[in-house]
Structure formats: structure tokens, C-alpha cells
Design a protein around this motif. Sequence first.
Motif, mmCIF file in Angstrom:
data_model
loop_
_atom_site.group_PDB
_atom_site.id
_atom_site.type_symbol
_atom_site.label_atom_id
_atom_site.label_comp_id
_atom_site.label_asym_id
_atom_site.label_seq_id
_atom_site.Cartn_x
_atom_site.Cartn_y
_atom_site.Cartn_z
ATOM 1 N N ASP B 84 -4.234 4.482 8.370
ATOM 2 C CA ASP B 84 -4.348 3.019 8.395
ATOM 3 C C ASP B 84 -2.970 2.356 8.380
ATOM 4 O O ASP B 84 -2.772 1.301 9.003
ATOM 5 N N GLU B 85 -2.028 2.980 7.659
ATOM 6 C CA GLU B 85 -0.669 2.426 7.618
ATOM 7 C C GLU B 85 -0.001 2.509 8.987
ATOM 8 O O GLU B 85 0.749 1.609 9.384
ATOM 9 N N LYS B 87 -1.480 2.222 11.803
ATOM 10 C CA LYS B 87 -2.039 1.100 12.577
ATOM 11 C C LYS B 87 -1.415 -0.234 12.140
ATOM 12 O O LYS B 87 -1.100 -1.082 12.964
ATOM 13 N N ARG B 88 -1.243 -0.398 10.845
ATOM 14 C CA ARG B 88 -0.672 -1.648 10.335
ATOM 15 C C ARG B 88 0.778 -1.808 10.774
ATOM 16 O O ARG B 88 1.228 -2.915 11.093
ATOM 17 N N LEU B 89 1.513 -0.694 10.811
ATOM 18 C CA LEU B 89 2.946 -0.751 11.115
ATOM 19 C C LEU B 89 3.249 -0.669 12.612
ATOM 20 O O LEU B 89 4.397 -0.870 13.034
ATOM 21 N N THR B 128 4.973 6.788 6.897
ATOM 22 C CA THR B 128 4.244 5.813 6.079
ATOM 23 C C THR B 128 4.584 5.890 4.603
ATOM 24 O O THR B 128 4.296 4.966 3.847
ATOM 25 N N ASN B 140 2.241 -1.284 -1.004
ATOM 26 C CA ASN B 140 1.458 -0.960 0.202
ATOM 27 C C ASN B 140 0.171 -0.227 -0.166
ATOM 28 O O ASN B 140 -0.900 -0.515 0.376
ATOM 29 N N ASN B 143 -2.337 -2.648 -1.706
ATOM 30 C CA ASN B 143 -2.944 -3.517 -0.691
ATOM 31 C C ASN B 143 -4.022 -2.777 0.088
ATOM 32 O O ASN B 143 -5.094 -3.315 0.365
ATOM 33 N N TRP B 144 -3.739 -1.544 0.436
ATOM 34 C CA TRP B 144 -4.729 -0.732 1.170
ATOM 35 C C TRP B 144 -5.965 -0.488 0.317
ATOM 36 O O TRP B 144 -7.096 -0.637 0.794
ATOM 37 N N GLN B 147 -8.318 -3.405 0.378
ATOM 38 C CA GLN B 147 -8.994 -3.753 1.630
ATOM 39 C C GLN B 147 -9.812 -2.625 2.250
ATOM 40 O O GLN B 147 -10.836 -2.880 2.888
ATOM 41 N N ALA B 148 -9.361 -1.399 2.119
ATOM 42 C CA ALA B 148 -9.979 -0.303 2.869
ATOM 43 C C ALA B 148 -11.359 0.041 2.322
ATOM 44 O O ALA B 148 -11.642 -0.135 1.139
#
Lengths: 335, 335
Positions: B84-85, B87-89, B128, B140, B143-144, B147-148
Amino acid sequence: MTSLRYALPLMLLLALPSLALAVDPLPSWNEGPSKKQIIEFVQAVTAGNSKDYVKPAERIAVFDNDGTLWSEQPAYFQVLFAFDEIKRLAPQHPEWATTQPFKAVLENDHQALAQSGMEGLLKIIAATHTGISTEAFIENAKNWLIQARHPKTGKPYTEMIYQPMLEMLDYLRSQDFKTYIVSGGDTAFMRAFALAVYGVPPEQVIGTTFVTQFQIKDGEPQILRTAKLAHNDDGPGKPESIDGIIGQRPILAFGNSDGDLQMLQWTAAGKGKRFMGLVHHTDAEREWAYDRDSRIGRLDKALDQAKTQGWTVVDMTAEWRRIYPFEPAVQVQVQ
Amino acid sequence: MTSLRYALPLMLLLALPSLALAVDPLPSWNEGPSKKQIIEFVQAVTAGNSKDYVKPAERIAVFDNDGTLWSEQPAYFQVLFAFDEIKRLAPQHPEWATTQPFKAVLENDHQALAQSGMEGLLKIIAATHTGISTEAFIENAKNWLIQARHPKTGKPYTEMIYQPMLEMLDYLRSQDFKTYIVSGGDTAFMRAFALAVYGVPPEQVIGTTFVTQFQIKDGEPQILRTAKLAHNDDGPGKPESIDGIIGQRPILAFGNSDGDLQMLQWTAAGKGKRFMGLVHHTDAEREWAYDRDSRIGRLDKALDQAKTQGWTVVDMTAEWRRIYPFEPAVQVQVQ
């Protein structure tokens, strides 16, 4: 078990918590600036109604060991341990009689030893600190601590500890601080005495480490200490190990040399009220006097930074009523 | 503050400590063999008159995390975080659109990802998990975690934790055990949630670490995570980190895979009464069922050794009334 006979006095005590403060938590400290700053800090972060209040779980205090909790002259005590171990182990190593730097240690040849430099010292450390299990190494350290005597005072090394700092450790723990040692010394070496001498349990001792290897030998699992350095807990290594092992930023840090500078900077840069302290070795008579030019425990950059940042600098001569637990307390006039 | 009104009931309570035991400390465990063994062990090492008594300071308990305290399927949650990181980055790394293994992650191309193998995974972890400060990395991760959602249950990962193990952690702490996590996961990643979710503070979280560097950036000290592995906390790495960081041998260890074998062996080989436990994933309906042939959390050699050594093996299906805190408790009949 509580009995009725004690119930009334107990309640009176609970009703009058301020009574407890009448007992001086730092009796070996003169009424100088350092003592005042320590007590003011502790009260500010522990009083429930204080704007600087810190929860008990976050009351992390870190202390260097050599020169901060015990003496470090004429050489780091761990180095003196290594020299004695070379002598003890020499019969099993006949080749040492003719090989440097071991020959120099066996013959007390200070000049040859100095010539072997850091490389020589590392060989001595490797020969005495590695190639055995953690358990066996701690046993060796304990045996040495029982028998060895300091060349100047004739006292066991575990008595060359600073009474004022012991009181500070106790005081902080009584106020729900968690007290850690963060030191350039070998972690396992310090664990050999930290609980008995400082009241600091093994899991709160952080230091220099070697790579270890789990192995099963004769059916018995053991942790072997290899000669490869894993972490050098000096200078920047101190905040690195604090971050890695404690995972919380200390609110109080105490050191005595430039090797503690980064630990103090890391502590100082956190949010909220902080305490940064340095032991300044000013007492040539009762201990030793050294700072900017010393080979051991050099205090130069950290002393400058302490002055510009307003960190606490303990003048050992003026502020400590006694140095070691075995000495009588001396009343010193503070300006 | 204690007042007279409460004094009498308080004294009655002090006089009748056995009353407290009437409350079941492990309500999500069925009355199976594991629950019985846990309670018998805890009582044996804590009762003052027991021949197996262990002082509170030595009541060290260590728990693996993935598959022992929370689920680890369909992949380690930390690996899902890394994907997921990426994708975010990705917007900051246009080159990833055409470079493996990043392209595979961005396109959810499982086949290409599998082809990139361990080398690919390490690149994803490095991109990541490193090159930033510990503080920023934990931010980080937090935050994940907020939301995840887990692909199967739709729940936050921090809810995919085992209610029976939470109760065990609480129970041990109520009996003055110090509960540690010792896991192959990244130490800082676990610290992002361990206190809030398990009640385990940062200094009791031990895991895999990268070499860090203290540096002062724009006048602010920080701890930079470099891409160099410092310690792989899996298999033999577990007793090595227990020895290095805790410095005491645990009296209780709990895991779920062959990666925990050496930690269990190390614990078992200590003197006095010991408890070694394994979570056996047998519940395909409520969780997952896997052991000897699983790529993730393989339980093979440790299962054999548990049987020959008489370690506790928890049959999840039969012994756990509920798996996750969000589920209702189910009464299961134990043979």
C-alpha cells in the motif's frame, strides 16, 4: 498484612502526602544549583496539576555509566578487567608470552601496551570478551568484581560508585521514572553488577554489543559471543540504541563526556520539559580532576554546549558532600 | 484518596485474596487443556508458598506477533502495508511505473510479483521502510493502520487480533509478569500499535531492525533508518535478541511457527518451571487452517518438538471460544 493497629497512622499519612517531601531525597548533594534543578525538574513533571506533567510510562531517564555512575580512572574499569583476564587465562595460552599485545599485559609493560594502540586493545578485548557464552562471560565478570581491587583506593570497583548518583537513581524511581544505563561499556559486563549495585535490571542496561550466535552445544542451547562488533554505544550510537531498544525519547539524560553529547542533544530536542546533566570531574583530591584535555572521558564540546544550552553541570567538588558510599559526608560551602 | 467509608470493605478484601480468583481470567478460552496448563503454570510461579515461585522481576514472558497475537494471512500484514505504501508513494516515483518489482505492485500483478521473489520483496521493504526517520516511519504505519482494511474481513488490521491472547497478556501482567513481543516484524512498525492494541510499551517490543544513523538535519536531531539490515529477529535471532536486549531468560514463551522454535528451546532450557506454547491454526472457518506445508507461518519442526517435549499446543478450533474481539463468543465442546 494490614492490621487495625496500623490503620489510623496509615490514613493520616495518606491524608498528608506533603509530609513525605520533608525527607531530603538527595542527602549527599549540597544545596547547590544542581540539586535545586534536579528537584525542580522532578516536581514539575510529576505533580498532577503541573503544566509540565509527564505520565509515568513516559518518564524515561538515561545515564551514562563510566564517569557518571562510577569512576573511570586511571582507566575504564572494563579495560582493567580485560588486563586481569589476560593474566588469568595466560596458562591456557602459552603463545601470549611472546606475542604482543598480550606479552605487554603479562609483563606490565605500559610502553609496549601503549604502542600496540587501539588495535592492540581490541585484540585484548576480543580475547577476554568473546568466544564464550554470555552466561560464562557474566560469570567471569562477577568473579573479577568480587576479587579485584582499585589501584588507588584498594576498594572493590563496585564500591567506586557515586553516592549522589545512587540517591538520584533512587529518587527518580520513587517518582515512577524508569532508569536506564546507556553506556559505551559492554552490555553484559555491566549486567554483571548493575542490578545489585545500581538497582538497574538487565533489561534496562544498554551498551556496546558483539554479534551473538544461538547454538546447541552438547544438547544445551547457548548464546555465543563472537568477535564481531554489533553496536558501538558511544556518541551517536547512544541515541541510536535509545531509539532502537527503548523506542521512547528520554526526558532526562545524564553523562560526563563528549561521548554523551548526542544522547543529551537527542533528549533536549524532545517536546516538553527536559533535564540534561553532566558530571564535571573537578575534584583532584577526593576523585580526579579532568575535562577538555583528558584521554579518558574527555569533556569539551559537551561542556561548551551545556553552557550555551543551560544544561546542568555538576561541580563535583562544590556540590557533592561525599563521592563514594564508603566515605563520610563532608559539608562543603557552595557559593 | 482513601476515606474511612472505604476502610472496612478494603480490609475485608485484603483479608480474602482468594475472592479475586473467582473471576475467570481467560473467559474466551474453553475449559480445555491449554487453559488449564496456563493457569496452573501462573499459579505455580506466583504463589508465595510454591516450590516453583519466581520473583516478579524475573517473570519475563515473550510472545511472537504474526500468527500468535494477530493473524498473518493471506500475507504478513506488514507486507500488505509495504504494498500500500508503494501505491501511496508512486506519484513521487514515476520510474516505478516501468520498474519491477514496483510495477507489479502498482498493477496488482501477483505473478510478476511472485517472480521477483525475495529480492523483489526486499526492494519493496527498503523503498517503504528506510531512508526516513523512525518518527516519520511510525507516523506512516499509524496512518495506514487507521485507513487500511483486511481483504477478507473488511476490518482494520488492529482488530484482527486474538481475543484469547489479549486476555492471556492481561492475566500475566495482573500477576506481575513483564510481557514482551519478540517477532520477525519490524520493531518500529509494531511500536506503531503495540501499546494501544496489546498494552505492550515500546521498550518491550523487540523485532527486526535496520541500522540507524543519528544526524542533525536543519538543526533538528533525527534517527535515520538506513537500508542495511541490523538484526533479523527470526529463528535463532529471537534468543539472540532476548539475550542482548532483555538479558534475562524468559520463563514463558509463546509462538506459532518454526521461526519460534529457538526461542522456545531457549526458554525451555532454563532452570525451574517453564511454559512453552504454540498457537495451532486449525480453524479454516473462523480464521485459517495451516501448519506443516504453509509458506507463511510454517509449523512443522516446532510442532514435532512440542509433542516430544510436552509443550502446550493450542487447538484454535476447539479451545478458543472467540478468535477476534469483534466476534461473539461461541461455546465449543472440548473432548
